[in-house]
Design a protein around this motif. Structure first.
Motif, PDB file in Angstrom:
ATOM      1  N   LYS B 144    -118.780  33.166  -1.861  1.00  0.00           N
ATOM      2  CA  LYS B 144    -118.505  33.372  -3.291  1.00  0.00           C
ATOM      3  C   LYS B 144    -117.392  34.383  -3.532  1.00  0.00           C
ATOM      4  O   LYS B 144    -116.541  34.176  -4.386  1.00  0.00           O
ATOM      5  N   ASN B 145    -117.384  35.475  -2.774  1.00  0.00           N
ATOM      6  CA  ASN B 145    -116.447  36.562  -3.054  1.00  0.00           C
ATOM      7  C   ASN B 145    -115.396  36.699  -1.962  1.00  0.00           C
ATOM      8  O   ASN B 145    -115.017  37.796  -1.591  1.00  0.00           O
ATOM      9  N   ALA B 281    -111.139  44.384  -1.810  1.00  0.00           N
ATOM     10  CA  ALA B 281    -112.596  44.513  -1.849  1.00  0.00           C
ATOM     11  C   ALA B 281    -113.333  43.242  -1.427  1.00  0.00           C
ATOM     12  O   ALA B 281    -114.533  43.279  -1.207  1.00  0.00           O
ATOM     13  N   PRO B 381    -111.293  37.706  -5.530  1.00  0.00           N
ATOM     14  CA  PRO B 381    -111.112  39.078  -6.035  1.00  0.00           C
ATOM     15  C   PRO B 381    -109.652  39.515  -5.850  1.00  0.00           C
ATOM     16  O   PRO B 381    -108.922  38.943  -5.047  1.00  0.00           O
ATOM     17  N   ARG B 382    -109.276  40.521  -6.593  1.00  0.00           N
ATOM     18  CA  ARG B 382    -107.915  41.077  -6.554  1.00  0.00           C
ATOM     19  C   ARG B 382    -107.397  41.220  -5.113  1.00  0.00           C
ATOM     20  O   ARG B 382    -108.124  41.637  -4.221  1.00  0.00           O
ATOM     21  N   LYS B 402    -107.510  39.408 -10.796  1.00  0.00           N
ATOM     22  CA  LYS B 402    -108.630  38.482 -11.031  1.00  0.00           C
ATOM     23  C   LYS B 402    -108.114  37.171 -11.607  1.00  0.00           C
ATOM     24  O   LYS B 402    -107.096  37.165 -12.310  1.00  0.00           O
ATOM     25  N   ARG B 403    -108.840  36.125 -11.394  1.00  0.00           N
ATOM     26  CA  ARG B 403    -108.483  34.775 -11.817  1.00  0.00           C
ATOM     27  C   ARG B 403    -107.184  34.311 -11.149  1.00  0.00           C
ATOM     28  O   ARG B 403    -106.551  33.358 -11.589  1.00  0.00           O
TER      29      ARG B 403
END
Lengths: 218, 470
Positions: B144-145, B281, B381-382, B402-403
């Motif tokens: 997910k991340n 991150a 993430p960024r 983000k995005r």
């Protein structure tokens, strides 16, 4: 780990605890301090006989319960954190959800949201915190982010209807803050309550005592 | 379904038949999918048959004597009649699902739907646990991340038309193909832990003698081989977890006969060509030595389903009228040992999902959401991505928010006397892009960025390096 077998073992255990002339050195003695590794740390000795209930038996194998005893000091806001110091008075009240979020509401009808000490312990070391976007309006129970820890993504839900007015950016670079200080510097978002009058009396939200009791019931 | 004449099917025969045909009402092909076909060829010895017929007569006479009528034949309660997924997802009982669909997005959407619809029991004594199996066509699945540019060779993936999938659970990147069975075990959030189901798989699979390796579960909850001669416990299964709305799932890959050489290539990134990604991150993958378990997919599904049923299944119930204390049916057939060994005394429904199954609209909606660029790449993430172009002697750094919106770009020139294009010309070719980025809506897509670069060679190079598009 067939439930049937576990039940049989427990029957023996409970019978032992019911012997009145039990010696103080017995492993089932109520006076014996519970070790951190005890499989059922949240069951007080007084309620031991309730181990007969399957619902409580199941808890013995329940790893979501961290091996720590909780008392009221576990569920208070860190007085040194921004969450407490945001306004001079400290938060007006603190509420808890079934999904282990806390909500600290201030006089200006804004509330900080985070996850409880219990949840942080159960999840383990956080590796990533997904934060909501400032400016979005969220409903009660709406997803406002997630905590990833040791390969698990755990959703966070808003306890209130409101607008996200701030997020704790530090968590993006320091996710472990949520383990170090979940009820303080590890706050996730600040929400402007859109229905402030309904929040304090909401039946969905618990106070710290009720929340603690809910952990015992689980 | 009955093997004998339908006109006179005795209760006992029904019972016997149904016990060994618990999986579905389907035809022989379905049984074969679970390697249960052999049960059809079960032949009793003449002595056993004689004894059985005597017993049937005895029991039937008893029924006549006691009730005056023969008990009606009883249906196996786990017989599957419907082909509509929605008929099962909300049932308050443990259920196993086997998807025969190979589309990775659809399988994840089905999993998501079954998870969302799974009821949470009010009391701790009961369980409505779910177990799902699915095997995807070749794809790469990220957590997910995670950052796909960091984890995967995106240009290679795109050139091979291998889908990149972002799942909703945590954890690292895995490669799927037909030699990999995915399992997904769902239970309440309170009963969540990272080991329970890994141990169920270990125990279920280790009951089978014909495997290449004995399985173990390590302290990370990974399923591995026993320590091999080179002192390594090879990882066979990667796991990830999700917790939401009082529920949890543990899903994972089981490497049975995966093309490990392809796995290696898809996850290999040459930083000189594909650039350096600072994923900041986002969650990194932990590389492990992996191997295949070399078991047939269906055998694995059968063994794990049996173990799931033996632990979470309900005792077989042939209807309200039967009294389990009246006589031990297993003993009656001299099957007690067999039944205990195979744990078939407890069972669950096993729902087969295939292309003919009616799926709810929600599944198709989730499937299209999972396919969207905004989820797959936009969910990163960024991060920042630095690409080096030796030929033109420059580096370009993209900072991506983000995005996956590009926040800014930085162009740096490297010492290069043999520059085929002057620094000014290179700067000029990026001006239009720079302008677009400053407007703040530029998505980090190779084709879009390349489209705003006025020099064709640089444009092609940039699109190719970012994601293989141009």
């Amino acid at each position: 780990m067939l439930p049937g077998r576990a039940l049989r073992l427990e029957v023996v255990r409970v019978e032992k605890t019911n012997i009145p002339s039990q010696s103080a050195g017995s492993p089932f003695s109520p006076s014996q301090p519970e070790s951190c590794d005890s499989p059922a740390p949240l069951v007080s000795p007084v309620t031991r006989s309730s181990l007969m209930r399957p619902s409580v038996l199941a808890r013995q194998f329940k790893p979501m319960i961290p091996s720590v005893r909780y008392n009221s000091t576990n569920f208070t806001i860190n007085t040194q954190s921004h969450v407490f110091k945001y306004l001079n008075e400290g938060p007006k009240y603190v509420k808890f959800t079934e999904e282990h979020e806390w909500l600290a509401v201030h006089e200006d009808d804004t509330g900080f949201v985070g996850i409880t000490t219990y949840a942080a312990e159960a999840l383990g070391d956080a590796t990533f915190i997904e934060l909501p976007e400032v400016g979005t309006t969220v409903d009660i129970g709406e997803n406002i982010g997630s905590v990833e820890s040791v390969k698990s993504a755990s959703e966070i839900y808003s306890p209130v209807h409101g607008e996200i007015i701030a997020v704790n950016d530090i968590l993006e670079s320091k996710p472990q803050l949520i383990n170090d200080d979940p009820m303080g510097n590890g706050w996730i978002a600040q929400i402007k309550l859109l229905e402030p009058t309904t929040v304090e009396s909401s039946e969905e939200l618990m106070d710290s005592e009720q929340y603690e009791d809910s952990l015992k019931d689980e | 379904m009955p093997l004998s004449s339908p006109k006179r099917v005795s209760f006992i025969q029904q019972l016997f038949n149904s016990r060994f045909r618990i999986i579905t009402s389907g035809d022989a092909a379905d049984n074969d999918d679970f390697n249960l076909l052999d049960f059809q060829h079960y032949q009793e010895s003449p002595d056993v048959k004689k004894k059985r017929l005597e017993l049937i007569e005895e029991v039937e006479n008893e029924n006549i004597l006691e009730e005056g009528v023969i008990n009606p034949p009883k249906e196996n309660p786990n017989k599957i009649l419907s082909n509509i997924l929605e008929d099962y997802v909300g049932l308050k009982e443990p259920i196993a699902f086997v998807s025969k669909i190979s589309n990775p997005y659809r399988n994840l959407a089905i999993e998501d739907h079954i998870f969302n619809q799974m009821p949470v029991p009010k009391d701790q004594g009961s369980n409505y646990n779910r177990l799902i199996f699915y095997t995807n066509s070749p794809c790469v699945v990220i957590g997910k991340n995670q950052n796909p540019w960091k984890e995967v060779n995106v240009p290679l993936l795109n050139s091979l038309h291998i889908p990149l999938v972002r799942r909703k659970s945590g954890g690292g990147t895995v490669v799927h193909d037909g030699g990999n069975v995915n399992y997904s075990f769902m239970t309440t959030k309170n009963n969540f832990d990272r080991y329970t189901f890994a141990k169920i798989i270990r125990d279920g699979v280790n009951k089978y003698e014909g495997s290449k390796y004995r399985l173990e579960v390590n302290e990370r909850g990974d399923i591995t081989t026993e320590k091999q001669q080179d002192d390594v416990c090879y990882k066979i299964s990667g796991s990830a977890y999700k917790l939401a709305k009082g529920k949890s799932y543990h899903h994972g890959t089981m490497l049975l006969n995966l093309r490990l050489d392809i796995l290696k290539q898809l996850l290999h990134r040459d930083e000189a060509k594909l650039g350096i990604v600072d994923a900041m991150a986002s969650v990194g993958s932990v590389k492990s030595k992996v191997t295949n378990f070399e078991m047939e997919n269906d055998k694995f599904i059968e063994l794990v389903t049996n173990e799931f049923q033996s632990i979470y299944g309900k005792p077989i119930d042939y209807g309200e009228q039967s009294d389990p204390d009246e006589y031990d049916q297993n003993e009656l057939f001299g099957l007690t040992d067999f039944v205990e060994a195979n744990a078939l005394n407890k069972t669950t429904k096993v729902i087969i999902i295939d292309d003919d199954t009616t799926l709810p609209e929600y599944v198709y909606e989730t499937e299209s959401q999972l396919k969207e660029w905004d989820w797959k790449f936009g969910g990163t993430p960024r991060f920042s991505h630095k690409l080096m172009n030796e030929k033109f002697g420059f580096e370009i750094l993209f900072k991506v928010d983000k995005r996956a919106i590009v926040r800014e770009m930085e162009l740096t020139f490297l010492p290069n006397d043999l520059r085929i294009l002057s620094e000014d010309k290179i700067k000029q070719s990026f001006e239009f892009l720079q302008n677009m980025i400053s407007k703040g809506e530029m998505k980090y897509k190779g084709s879009e960025l390349a489209g705003f670069i006025t020099n064709d060679m640089i444009s092609d190079w940039l699109g190719e390096s970012i994601d293989g598009t141009s």
